[in-house]
Design a protein around this motif. Sequence first.
Motif, PDB file in Angstrom:
ATOM      1  N   HIS A 198      28.527 -62.075  19.039  1.00 30.77           N
ATOM      2  CA  HIS A 198      28.108 -61.040  18.151  1.00 30.77           C
ATOM      3  C   HIS A 198      26.912 -61.295  16.963  1.00 30.77           C
ATOM      4  O   HIS A 198      26.588 -60.503  16.220  1.00 30.77           O
ATOM      5  CB  HIS A 198      29.109 -60.433  17.334  1.00 30.77           C
ATOM      6  CG  HIS A 198      30.436 -60.080  18.201  1.00 30.77           C
ATOM      7  ND1 HIS A 198      30.355 -58.909  19.023  1.00 30.77           N
ATOM      8  CD2 HIS A 198      31.578 -60.360  18.249  1.00 30.77           C
ATOM      9  CE1 HIS A 198      31.543 -58.522  19.654  1.00 30.77           C
ATOM     10  NE2 HIS A 198      32.454 -59.771  19.479  1.00 30.77           N
ATOM     11  N   GLN A 234      27.747 -54.877  15.184  1.00 31.45           N
ATOM     12  CA  GLN A 234      28.669 -55.817  16.018  1.00 31.45           C
ATOM     13  C   GLN A 234      27.872 -55.824  17.503  1.00 31.45           C
ATOM     14  O   GLN A 234      28.444 -55.081  18.528  1.00 31.45           O
ATOM     15  CB  GLN A 234      29.931 -55.074  16.341  1.00 31.45           C
ATOM     16  CG  GLN A 234      30.790 -55.325  14.903  1.00 31.45           C
ATOM     17  CD  GLN A 234      31.247 -56.596  14.671  1.00 31.45           C
ATOM     18  OE1 GLN A 234      31.725 -57.317  15.696  1.00 31.45           O
ATOM     19  NE2 GLN A 234      30.981 -57.169  13.465  1.00 31.45           N
ATOM     20  N   GLN A 248      26.806 -56.694  21.086  1.00 32.81           N
ATOM     21  CA  GLN A 248      27.633 -57.542  22.099  1.00 32.81           C
ATOM     22  C   GLN A 248      26.724 -57.566  23.272  1.00 32.81           C
ATOM     23  O   GLN A 248      26.984 -58.689  24.119  1.00 32.81           O
ATOM     24  CB  GLN A 248      28.550 -56.504  22.510  1.00 32.81           C
ATOM     25  CG  GLN A 248      29.768 -56.313  21.686  1.00 32.81           C
ATOM     26  CD  GLN A 248      30.553 -55.155  21.381  1.00 32.81           C
ATOM     27  OE1 GLN A 248      31.337 -54.864  20.666  1.00 32.81           O
ATOM     28  NE2 GLN A 248      30.270 -54.288  22.672  1.00 32.81           N
ATOM     29  N   ASN A 251      29.231 -51.964  19.651  1.00 31.90           N
ATOM     30  CA  ASN A 251      30.529 -51.335  19.837  1.00 31.90           C
ATOM     31  C   ASN A 251      30.538 -49.751  19.795  1.00 31.90           C
ATOM     32  O   ASN A 251      31.627 -49.253  20.051  1.00 31.90           O
ATOM     33  CB  ASN A 251      31.781 -51.761  18.861  1.00 31.90           C
ATOM     34  CG  ASN A 251      31.540 -51.614  17.459  1.00 31.90           C
ATOM     35  OD1 ASN A 251      30.416 -51.578  17.215  1.00 31.90           O
ATOM     36  ND2 ASN A 251      32.496 -51.513  16.410  1.00 31.90           N
ATOM     37  N   PRO A 277      33.969 -49.549  23.363  1.00 33.17           N
ATOM     38  CA  PRO A 277      33.792 -50.256  22.413  1.00 33.17           C
ATOM     39  C   PRO A 277      33.811 -51.839  22.649  1.00 33.17           C
ATOM     40  O   PRO A 277      33.191 -52.493  21.649  1.00 33.17           O
ATOM     41  CB  PRO A 277      35.005 -49.949  21.359  1.00 33.17           C
ATOM     42  CG  PRO A 277      36.044 -49.386  22.255  1.00 33.17           C
ATOM     43  CD  PRO A 277      35.185 -48.716  23.309  1.00 33.17           C
ATOM     44  N   ALA A 278      34.184 -52.044  23.741  1.00 32.00           N
ATOM     45  CA  ALA A 278      33.945 -53.486  23.837  1.00 32.00           C
ATOM     46  C   ALA A 278      32.864 -54.089  25.220  1.00 32.00           C
ATOM     47  O   ALA A 278      32.992 -55.011  25.885  1.00 32.00           O
ATOM     48  CB  ALA A 278      35.450 -54.097  24.746  1.00 32.00           C
ATOM     49  N   ASP A 289      32.393 -52.483  30.038  1.00 35.14           N
ATOM     50  CA  ASP A 289      33.210 -53.792  29.341  1.00 35.14           C
ATOM     51  C   ASP A 289      33.876 -54.509  30.305  1.00 35.14           C
ATOM     52  O   ASP A 289      34.791 -55.063  30.144  1.00 35.14           O
ATOM     53  CB  ASP A 289      34.214 -52.687  28.443  1.00 35.14           C
ATOM     54  CG  ASP A 289      35.125 -51.946  29.516  1.00 35.14           C
ATOM     55  OD1 ASP A 289      35.032 -51.998  30.396  1.00 35.14           O
ATOM     56  OD2 ASP A 289      35.966 -51.400  28.559  1.00 35.14           O
TER      57      ASP A 289
END
Length: 736
Positions: free
Chosen positions: A70, A99, A101, A115, A134-135, A151
Amino acid sequence: MKTNFSAFSLVLIIGLISLDSFGQSGSGGSYIDRPFIQEYSIVHAKSLSNPNQYSLASNQHGSVQLVEDHQLLKPFGGQFQHWGTLVKDLSYLPMADKQVQAIASYQGEFIYLDNKAVFSNAWAGSLYLEHRLPAAYIIDGGNDFDFLISDGKQVQYVNRDGKELILPAPNKIIAIEFDPVQNGFWVLSSEKLFLFDPQEKNLTEELSTPKMTSLSFHPEQNRLIVGTESGYFTYDIKAKIASELHAKLPWDEINVVEAQGDKIWFGTSKGAFVLLPNGDSHYYYLERWLPGEEVLDIAFGNGEVYLLTDQGLGTVVQTEMTLAEKAKLFDRYTKKNHLRHGFNASLKLAEPGKLETGVLDDSDNDGLWTSMYLASQGFRYAMTQDPEAMDQIRQSLLAMERLFTINPVAGFPSRSFERSGYIEKLSDPERWQHAPNPEWDWKSTTSSDEAIGHMFVYAVLAELVEDDWVKNKSIELMDTLMTHILDHDLYLIDFDGKPTQWGKWNPEYVNQFPIQVGDRKLNSSNIISMLQTAYHFTGKERFKEKAFELMEKEGYLENLMRPMSIIGQAGDGSDSYSQMLSESWNHSDDEMYFLGYWGLYKYAFNEELKANYKTAILDHWNAERPEKDGLWNIFGALVQPEKFDLNEAIWFLQEHPIDLINWNVKNSHRKDIQALEPNFRRQSISQVLSPSETRIARHNANRFNLDGNGNGRSVYSAGDIWLLPYWMGRYLKVIQ
């Protein structure tokens, strides 16, 4: 992740010039210099705290960013031979609270996946597409600001129309790749390959194969390149056919694959490699190229290839350069960093790879390495009349002269000298002696390889350099050395009144060896060369008379003409000394032979002898051809310019790295080499590897050594390694 453009204009940093030159090469003749791609690495080291969450990208403005756990990072402070690090990228204040990713390049700009959304700071920040995974940590972009993200469990398609689509993934997703030809997204799991069609909004299984790890679309072939845990295969999209697994690679445990035009780059658990259109590969492994072994991601810039490892970022810089430009770089670098009292010296580093901790190191062979560097400057001056070359000739020739005058033994050349008070810190302290001048110490036990180096360079300078002091001093020194050897019955006599271990050319010593022991052939060849050279420049009959006595009465002509195919181990019935000398081929002998060939061939007493010498030289050269050594091939042009390995000589000069730090290298694990059974010449594999992939080595080393543990603790000089073959090639007009 996909990337497009970047630029480090490091041509300016290393001070190169641009020449308008073109060229071609062949098995003989000459090479007309033209630009080629010279590679070197810039390293930014930082251990990744979570190497399982990472991504890398570059943009068209020359910036590089990576996401790790992150955090948004960028390289800082690195340049050629000076490692930098990775630091937080604080360019955009709000990014610190995102955040992030994943990062990717899209239309030459950075895009980010956090996210909540896919977004960018380019296009005035107008790109902001919300998502519902979100992941998510995998992303690639399509044709029209549309993106597929995952994800690992689901995939979501997002675009500017807001028509999002979420689909469950049949298997854990590990990679996504957009295909502009099919206008779809390839979705990879470790077991299956799927195609997502944005129009049909479906995920279709295309292939089922175990242990897949990565993929890249190859637009020129309309194929996928699919990496696995044990090699790679290609997938013909139109025919829906997968090729056989390709495993004959530098390393086969593939982490990432990326196509770059007609080249294919692979990141593995042991470095990276690129496959070229002609089937060749280049391998990038360990500290010369990378801060870590495990290559996790690959990105491309404008003349750079970025290789993200578990220990930081390695940037392979690819810049156009001619051999003349490379020579200019090495000439300046040698003069700036590798001259100790005029000697051509290595740097000894207190800390691995840190040039600022370097100390100019003494050597057993200060006279030899300086002879080879000094000869390069002689050839350089003969071709260019460059006053810088003349200045260096004078400085280094003074060092060579002082090898004779600093010790009390008439006509005896020291190995080296240094200011007094440091013997215990120098190499081989037991060999050092105090000089009559209390300010200095000198190194004894001078060997035959030093002697042949002296005679080689004095001949080059006396013949080629139009300067009275240089010519006269060179002839004086060769006369001094050879007078000492003849006055002492063909021995080098040290301060203790005894012959040195290797300075022996007397028939009683030379002819004691069985005919298959190389020292019998080598010492005969060298002493005849030295005597011919001394006679040619001094005109003293005693040198000529001794040479003919050795050839006609002591069998030295027969010795030096003996074919290389006969040279081997002495055998069980021989004395232990002969067995020790002939356990395997000594590559230092090659250096002594070839340096001696200059005087042996050029200053032959008559045409009949010259023809015989040519036969012996070409016989040796043929035995050496598998090593593709640049210097041996240039010496081949001395006697047979119409037919020698010109292509291989140019290959050596072009492929040789400009980073001469003695880093660790390892190749013995490679899957793309064919090992040979142990043999006398110590040729370990069927084809020699590129100098860019092997340890930094002088010409007296075995180029078939696959591994080396230099630990980054020394820096070799290009003076003897590269500049001598280049400038000799220029003088012989095989490099134009």
